[in-house]
Write a protein that holds these residues in place. Sequence first.
Motif, mmCIF file in Angstrom:
data_model
loop_
_atom_site.group_PDB
_atom_site.id
_atom_site.type_symbol
_atom_site.label_atom_id
_atom_site.label_comp_id
_atom_site.label_asym_id
_atom_site.label_seq_id
_atom_site.Cartn_x
_atom_site.Cartn_y
_atom_site.Cartn_z
ATOM 1 N N GLU A 39 0.842 -1.194 0.000
ATOM 2 C CA GLU A 39 0.000 0.000 0.000
ATOM 3 C C GLU A 39 0.881 1.250 0.000
ATOM 4 N N PRO A 40 1.664 1.466 -1.053
ATOM 5 C CA PRO A 40 2.550 2.637 -1.087
ATOM 6 C C PRO A 40 1.753 3.931 -1.229
ATOM 7 N N SER A 41 2.365 5.016 -0.850
ATOM 8 C CA SER A 41 1.712 6.322 -0.915
ATOM 9 C C SER A 41 1.321 6.660 -2.355
ATOM 10 N N PRO A 42 0.118 7.218 -2.561
ATOM 11 C CA PRO A 42 -0.276 7.660 -3.906
ATOM 12 C C PRO A 42 0.690 8.682 -4.494
ATOM 13 N N LEU A 43 1.301 9.499 -3.624
ATOM 14 C CA LEU A 43 2.259 10.494 -4.119
ATOM 15 C C LEU A 43 3.503 9.837 -4.702
ATOM 16 N N VAL A 44 3.927 8.726 -4.100
ATOM 17 C CA VAL A 44 5.094 8.007 -4.618
ATOM 18 C C VAL A 44 4.748 7.380 -5.964
ATOM 19 N N ARG A 45 3.539 6.826 -6.088
ATOM 20 C CA ARG A 45 3.108 6.253 -7.366
ATOM 21 C C ARG A 45 3.082 7.337 -8.451
ATOM 22 N N ALA A 46 2.548 8.502 -8.092
ATOM 23 C CA ALA A 46 2.478 9.600 -9.057
ATOM 24 C C ALA A 46 3.875 10.074 -9.448
ATOM 25 N N PHE A 47 4.777 10.142 -8.482
ATOM 26 C CA PHE A 47 6.140 10.590 -8.768
ATOM 27 C C PHE A 47 6.789 9.736 -9.850
ATOM 28 N N TRP A 48 6.677 8.404 -9.712
ATOM 29 C CA TRP A 48 7.342 7.522 -10.678
ATOM 30 C C TRP A 48 6.654 7.560 -12.030
ATOM 31 N N GLY A 49 5.347 7.687 -12.039
ATOM 32 C CA GLY A 49 4.647 7.802 -13.319
ATOM 33 C C GLY A 49 5.046 9.058 -14.061
ATOM 34 N N ILE A 50 5.117 10.175 -13.331
ATOM 35 C CA ILE A 50 5.513 11.445 -13.953
ATOM 36 C C ILE A 50 6.973 11.399 -14.393
ATOM 37 N N ALA A 51 7.830 10.791 -13.558
ATOM 38 C CA ALA A 51 9.257 10.709 -13.894
ATOM 39 C C ALA A 51 9.474 9.965 -15.206
ATOM 40 N N MET A 52 8.750 8.851 -15.413
ATOM 41 C CA MET A 52 8.909 8.092 -16.656
ATOM 42 C C MET A 52 8.379 8.870 -17.853
ATOM 43 N N ALA A 53 7.279 9.596 -17.669
ATOM 44 C CA ALA A 53 6.741 10.406 -18.764
ATOM 45 C C ALA A 53 7.702 11.534 -19.124
ATOM 46 N N LEU A 54 8.289 12.187 -18.111
ATOM 47 C CA LEU A 54 9.254 13.250 -18.364
ATOM 48 C C LEU A 54 10.474 12.729 -19.108
ATOM 49 N N MET A 55 10.954 11.562 -18.701
ATOM 50 C CA MET A 55 12.109 10.977 -19.372
ATOM 51 C C MET A 55 11.780 10.675 -20.829
#
Length: 529
Positions: free
Chosen positions: A451-467
């Motif tokens: 049950e990881p934090s939703p903010l951590v999930r969002a961070f990695w999703g955004i990071a991959m899109a930015l890359m």
Amino acid sequence: MPSNDTPPGPRANRLSHFGDPLVMLLSIGFILAFVALSLYDITLVADTISAGFAWTAETLGTYFQLLLLLTFLIAIGVAISPAAGARVGNLTSPQLSTFKWLSMIMCTLLAGGGVFFAAGEPIYHFVVTPPAFDTQAGTAEAVAGALAQSFMHWGFLAWAVLGSLSAIVLAHAHYVKGQPLKPRTLLYPVLGERVMKGVTGSVVDACCVIAVVAGTVGPIGFLATQVSFGLHELFGVGQGFATQLAILVALALVYVTSAMTGIHKGIQVLSRFNVFLALAIAAVILVFGPTLFLVNAFSQGFGEYLNSFFRMATMSAETAPAWWMQWWTVFFFAWFIGYAPLMAIFVARISRGRTIREMILAVAVMAPVATSIWFTLLGGSGIHYQLTEAIDLTEALNNFQFDVATLTVAQALPGGTFMALAILVLTSIFVATTGDSMSYAIAVVCAGHDEPSPLVRAFWGIAMALMAGILLYMGAGQIGALQQFIVITAIPVSLVLLPSLWAGPQAAYAMAREQGILPVAEKDASQPG
């Protein structure tokens, strides 16, 4: 024994919102270093990765093939054993309905790549005969071999490594022993407690996260170019970087929102919608397309797949051209290995309450058959149109232009432009389901629980899109270079998977004894369960 309702392990991570700081540092450091070096000297980065890619494929290709083959064979052995009746996660009934569960499996594991290659790869093997066969390219006799080779790359072996033995090890370690849902846990049977704490475990986790980032950014970036090309061909929309960026932003909004809402909401809803859309497209192709040809092609192709299974699975550079092995079998198998630990985490998480037998058969048997049917519908239709000269993709596929192949086949299908648009939407959502599940899985690795934090999930999703956006700005070639990099990352990740070959059956039998399905051995009777 840990509670069935409370995920074990989160207390250890409360000091850091993002989990293990070293994993974050190494993973984000890789993203920044790759982008920075690409900005500094694109050619140097591409040439270095290309050289590493070629060396890895030539030197370790056979090892990768044997790892996948053994994983599948041992997993099937576990599935037919008495221990396979044990349930994952100490629950007496599944958390998810069968349809929702299967939808998430199908839309996550091979979704992005499988949909991208489904039309083009069978046609490629039709116009360029694979080394396992000696039929004349472009003839009716070449159809079965072309489909069989595609089934080999996206079939039993690929699926098995993504969520069978390693998922069993993680499920037992996490839900019974209270160990974290991290790749390092797969090495516990070999290295013990020393891998669970300290630098070694963090490096292991980071290698697996980097492999998934490399493997996921590729499909995200390629989707932007594919949809851009499709919109240009269908509606005359400009296909420059601005269009690609807009597509990337829209895609990121979808999968980040899905990842933040979690398995029981966004990820599940997106997967179910995509399955319904895929079934609708499949029905149209089967009913209004070259029906008899497709039925015969699947029957012959799958029969050839089974008949030539071991020959294709063990093909090496001594029996096939080195370039072919490098860009086909070894590339795909290494790609799946790179994904495997985090995919196994996701499978273990969504399979709570399922029996081990259900989990293995769904992942390693049912899903590959469904994938083969999908490849037959799209790729088989393309072969039919190529054979009847309705289309000619020989030149495009010899140049590996799979986006051209997908759109060309889609336009030739019943419905024309409408079907092409539907397949573009389907492909986009398939990639989104890969993006949301991998954002979730990476966040799980960082947190160590499910049950990881939703903010951590969002961070990695955004990071991959930015890359993906930055690399697209530099040119699609850098997306390709990053995609090749996953073959190199497969080296350390494969070592993480190796213990599952024996730890998977051991974990299955341990779960069966703990749940009273099998009797407790005398040597274990005096030990706590």
